[in-house]
Design a protein around this motif. Structure first.
Motif, PDB file in Angstrom:
ATOM      1  N   LYS A 113      30.982  23.713  43.898  1.00  0.00           N
ATOM      2  CA  LYS A 113      30.773  24.175  42.716  1.00  0.00           C
ATOM      3  C   LYS A 113      30.432  22.612  41.988  1.00  0.00           C
ATOM      4  CE  LYS A 113      34.005  28.164  42.927  1.00  0.00           C
ATOM      5  NZ  LYS A 113      32.743  29.162  42.457  1.00  0.00           N
ATOM      6  N   VAL A 114      31.062  21.883  42.060  1.00  0.00           N
ATOM      7  CA  VAL A 114      30.811  20.576  41.140  1.00  0.00           C
ATOM      8  C   VAL A 114      29.326  19.962  41.604  1.00  0.00           C
ATOM      9  CG1 VAL A 114      31.689  18.029  41.005  1.00  0.00           C
ATOM     10  CG2 VAL A 114      33.385  19.964  40.988  1.00  0.00           C
ATOM     11  N   LYS A 115      29.377  19.979  42.752  1.00  0.00           N
ATOM     12  CA  LYS A 115      27.904  19.261  43.076  1.00  0.00           C
ATOM     13  C   LYS A 115      26.680  20.064  42.745  1.00  0.00           C
ATOM     14  CE  LYS A 115      29.221  16.859  47.397  1.00  0.00           C
ATOM     15  NZ  LYS A 115      28.840  16.547  48.867  1.00  0.00           N
ATOM     16  N   LYS A 119      23.870  19.011  40.064  1.00  0.00           N
ATOM     17  CA  LYS A 119      22.391  19.154  40.462  1.00  0.00           C
ATOM     18  C   LYS A 119      21.683  20.018  39.225  1.00  0.00           C
ATOM     19  CE  LYS A 119      18.583  19.397  43.435  1.00  0.00           C
ATOM     20  NZ  LYS A 119      18.295  18.120  43.579  1.00  0.00           N
ATOM     21  N   ILE A 120      22.497  21.020  38.720  1.00  0.00           N
ATOM     22  CA  ILE A 120      21.785  21.428  37.407  1.00  0.00           C
ATOM     23  C   ILE A 120      21.523  20.517  36.385  1.00  0.00           C
ATOM     24  CG2 ILE A 120      22.165  23.388  35.677  1.00  0.00           C
ATOM     25  CD1 ILE A 120      21.294  24.501  38.479  1.00  0.00           C
ATOM     26  N   TYR A 121      22.521  19.606  36.057  1.00  0.00           N
ATOM     27  CA  TYR A 121      22.700  18.637  35.160  1.00  0.00           C
ATOM     28  C   TYR A 121      21.333  17.656  35.487  1.00  0.00           C
ATOM     29  CZ  TYR A 121      23.843  14.707  32.310  1.00  0.00           C
ATOM     30  OH  TYR A 121      24.024  13.643  31.326  1.00  0.00           O
ATOM     31  N   GLU A 122      20.999  17.164  36.707  1.00  0.00           N
ATOM     32  CA  GLU A 122      20.153  16.521  37.045  1.00  0.00           C
ATOM     33  C   GLU A 122      18.621  17.072  36.717  1.00  0.00           C
ATOM     34  OE1 GLU A 122      20.998  15.761  41.119  1.00  0.00           O
ATOM     35  OE2 GLU A 122      22.380  13.925  40.350  1.00  0.00           O
ATOM     36  N   GLN A 123      18.618  18.572  37.208  1.00  0.00           N
ATOM     37  CA  GLN A 123      17.373  19.116  36.702  1.00  0.00           C
ATOM     38  C   GLN A 123      16.936  19.206  35.438  1.00  0.00           C
ATOM     39  OE1 GLN A 123      18.500  22.946  39.061  1.00  0.00           O
ATOM     40  NE2 GLN A 123      18.012  22.113  40.909  1.00  0.00           N
ATOM     41  N   GLN A 124      18.141  19.557  34.523  1.00  0.00           N
ATOM     42  CA  GLN A 124      17.804  19.786  33.006  1.00  0.00           C
ATOM     43  C   GLN A 124      17.342  18.495  32.563  1.00  0.00           C
ATOM     44  OE1 GLN A 124      21.671  20.856  31.895  1.00  0.00           O
ATOM     45  NE2 GLN A 124      21.116  22.978  31.950  1.00  0.00           N
ATOM     46  N   ARG A 169      11.719  24.045  40.288  1.00  0.00           N
ATOM     47  CA  ARG A 169      12.866  23.857  39.627  1.00  0.00           C
ATOM     48  C   ARG A 169      13.486  25.182  39.161  1.00  0.00           C
ATOM     49  NH1 ARG A 169      14.013  19.217  42.001  1.00  0.00           N
ATOM     50  NH2 ARG A 169      12.525  17.588  41.188  1.00  0.00           N
ATOM     51  N   ASN A 170      12.475  26.293  38.658  1.00  0.00           N
ATOM     52  CA  ASN A 170      13.123  27.629  38.494  1.00  0.00           C
ATOM     53  C   ASN A 170      13.486  28.430  39.591  1.00  0.00           C
ATOM     54  OD1 ASN A 170      13.200  29.515  36.432  1.00  0.00           O
ATOM     55  ND2 ASN A 170      11.898  30.593  37.721  1.00  0.00           N
ATOM     56  N   HIS A 171      12.893  27.937  40.877  1.00  0.00           N
ATOM     57  CA  HIS A 171      13.323  28.881  41.869  1.00  0.00           C
ATOM     58  C   HIS A 171      14.880  28.342  42.337  1.00  0.00           C
ATOM     59  CE1 HIS A 171      13.411  30.564  45.953  1.00  0.00           C
ATOM     60  NE2 HIS A 171      13.773  29.235  46.556  1.00  0.00           N
ATOM     61  N   GLU A 172      15.072  27.012  42.128  1.00  0.00           N
ATOM     62  CA  GLU A 172      16.397  26.488  42.461  1.00  0.00           C
ATOM     63  C   GLU A 172      17.405  26.902  41.507  1.00  0.00           C
ATOM     64  OE1 GLU A 172      15.818  22.289  42.090  1.00  0.00           O
ATOM     65  OE2 GLU A 172      15.333  22.242  44.185  1.00  0.00           O
ATOM     66  N   LEU A 173      17.054  27.304  40.176  1.00  0.00           N
ATOM     67  CA  LEU A 173      17.946  27.646  38.980  1.00  0.00           C
ATOM     68  C   LEU A 173      18.290  29.114  39.498  1.00  0.00           C
ATOM     69  CD1 LEU A 173      16.536  26.050  35.887  1.00  0.00           C
ATOM     70  CD2 LEU A 173      18.658  25.636  36.967  1.00  0.00           C
ATOM     71  N   GLN A 174      17.412  29.802  39.781  1.00  0.00           N
ATOM     72  CA  GLN A 174      17.534  31.414  40.361  1.00  0.00           C
ATOM     73  C   GLN A 174      18.673  31.304  41.602  1.00  0.00           C
ATOM     74  OE1 GLN A 174      13.511  32.915  41.100  1.00  0.00           O
ATOM     75  NE2 GLN A 174      13.278  33.315  39.061  1.00  0.00           N
ATOM     76  N   GLN A 175      18.522  30.435  42.414  1.00  0.00           N
ATOM     77  CA  GLN A 175      19.426  30.325  43.555  1.00  0.00           C
ATOM     78  C   GLN A 175      20.839  29.866  43.052  1.00  0.00           C
ATOM     79  OE1 GLN A 175      17.502  27.455  45.992  1.00  0.00           O
ATOM     80  NE2 GLN A 175      17.143  28.849  47.620  1.00  0.00           N
TER      81      GLN A 175
END
Length: 406
Positions: A113-115, A119-124, A169-175
């Motif tokens: 969960k932390v990772k 990852k989301i923070y880096e993507q943002q 990136r959007n695909h990763e966020l959906q995952q």
């Protein structure tokens, strides 16, 4: 960087070593006050927060963060060994946390969960960089005069590449949304499984116990549906198709969920026939849950709650519209005899995290009416309230019978 907040230093050291083994940068604070000071000076991608602390507890810290424009989007995971009851878990999510984990902790799952949040923070941050690039692109296009066709061709190629990156990136966020949905639904599935086992093995001869177990199973199923629908609703791009909804059935489900509280408070509920409308049933259920829940919660200390739910067909989308059997809208009123409020604060009650009452006497997060307002507006409707201090409140909803997209 991840911030760990816990008043017990041994807990911080153990968790910090676990995260650092996975090359995760960690900072720590030993109180809610210290955490707030650090958060104002440092950008954190995630906060792992203990619930029970002296001074400001975890819930209060997260509530403060949620009310600040700079810190409201920092994800918070509650980690607690003491506050493991259902009401604390619900309070954690209502306060604004993205996760509530009870001890003993599955270390592998926590690291995953932390990772994910890192990852989301880096993507943002990457998306922010892309946004800045696009802003610069607009400025360049306005200023460019010479060799315009060549420059446009070059920039168009660059924009195509950036668009492909954004789609990835959007695909990763959906995952990520799928992972969150799975994690939220998993404990509900376990509740359903264990309750069914108890029912089949131990309660066959006890009709009353079987009835309570069946209610528990139905409540778990509705909770599972609510989680899925709320995740879909939270995504701006998500389209949830309205369907024909008998509001009488929705209301009866809500009253069934509240049956213990209604009986415990010796409350009286009066209803008339509600209409069938085009709506998203789970969201309308949430509206009734918030309004009826508030009516039960904010009753007088020595007063038996009296709640009246009425409906009538009206001509137009207006609180004061005349009635007509041929009308295209309905007006629903949820009236109670509770503590009420001064109407000068009418605008505040529908704003998230706003509360007019003493939180020690009347527990709540100040989010329920804000959610109800958003849902009604999503259905192209209106909501308001009328009240006097000590004389109860009436919440008035206007909804179209047929859903039309905006």
């Amino acid at each position: 960087m991840v911030l760990i907040v816990d008043d017990i230093r041994a807990n911080i050291i153990a968790l910090k070593k676990t995260l650092e083994l996975h090359n995760i940068d960690v900072d720590s604070a030993e109180s809610g006050e210290e955490a707030l000071k650090k958060i104002l000076k440092t950008d954190y991608c995630l906060i792992i927060m203990d619930v029970q602390m002296p001074g400001l507890d975890g819930f209060e810290v997260v509530k403060i963060l949620s009310g600040n424009q700079r810190t409201k989007d920092i994800p918070v995971i509650f980690l607690s060994a003491l506050n493991t009851e259902k009401k604390y878990i619900f309070k954690g999510y209502e306060t604004g946390a993205v996760e509530y984990i009870t001890k003993p902790v599955d270390t592998d799952l926590l690291i995953l969960k932390v990772k994910t949040f890192i990852k989301i923070y880096e993507q943002q941050n990457e998306l922010k960089v892309m946004k800045d690039l696009l802003s610069k692109e607009i400025k360049i296009r306005k200023e460019a005069q010479d060799n315009l066709e060549i420059k446009i061709a070059e920039r168009t190629k660059e924009l195509v590449q950036k668009n492909e990156e954004l789609e990835l990136r959007n695909h990763e966020l959906q995952q990520f949304s799928w992972v969150v949905s799975h994690d939220l639904n998993e404990p509900i599935r376990k509740i359903q499984i264990f309750i069914k086992i108890i029912k089949d093995l131990y309660l066959k001869t006890d009709d009353k116990a079987v009835d309570y177990v069946n209610r528990t199973i139905k409540s778990a199923e509705r909770m599972q549906t609510l989680i899925t629908d709320l995740l879909a609703y939270s995504r701006l791009s998500a389209q949830v198709k309205p369907e024909k909804t008998d509001l009488n059935e929705v209301l009866q489900e809500v009253l069934s969920d509240f049956d213990y509280l209604i009986e415990n408070k010796n409350a009286t509920i009066k209803t008339n026939e509600l209409p069938t409308v085009d709506s998203i049933p789970s969201q309308m259920r949430q509206v009734f849950q918030n309004l009826i829940g508030n009516a039960l919660k904010f009753s007088g200390i020595d007063q038996k709650p009296e709640i009246e739910i009425t409906s009538e067909i009206i001509v137009e989308k207006s609180f004061d519209s005349p009635t007509s059997p041929e009308g295209s809208f309905c007006r629903i009123v949820v009236k109670d005899n509770g503590i009420g409020f001064d109407e000068i604060y009418l605008d505040r009650i529908f704003i998230i995290f706003q509360s007019l009452n003493d939180r020690q006497t009347y527990e709540g997060t100040g989010i329920g009416l804000a959610i109800a307002k958003k849902i009604i507006e999503k259905h192209n409707g209106l909501i308001t309230a009328k009240s006097e201090v000590g004389k109860g409140a009436s919440f008035i909803i206007v909804l179209p019978l047929k859903y039309k997209s905006k």
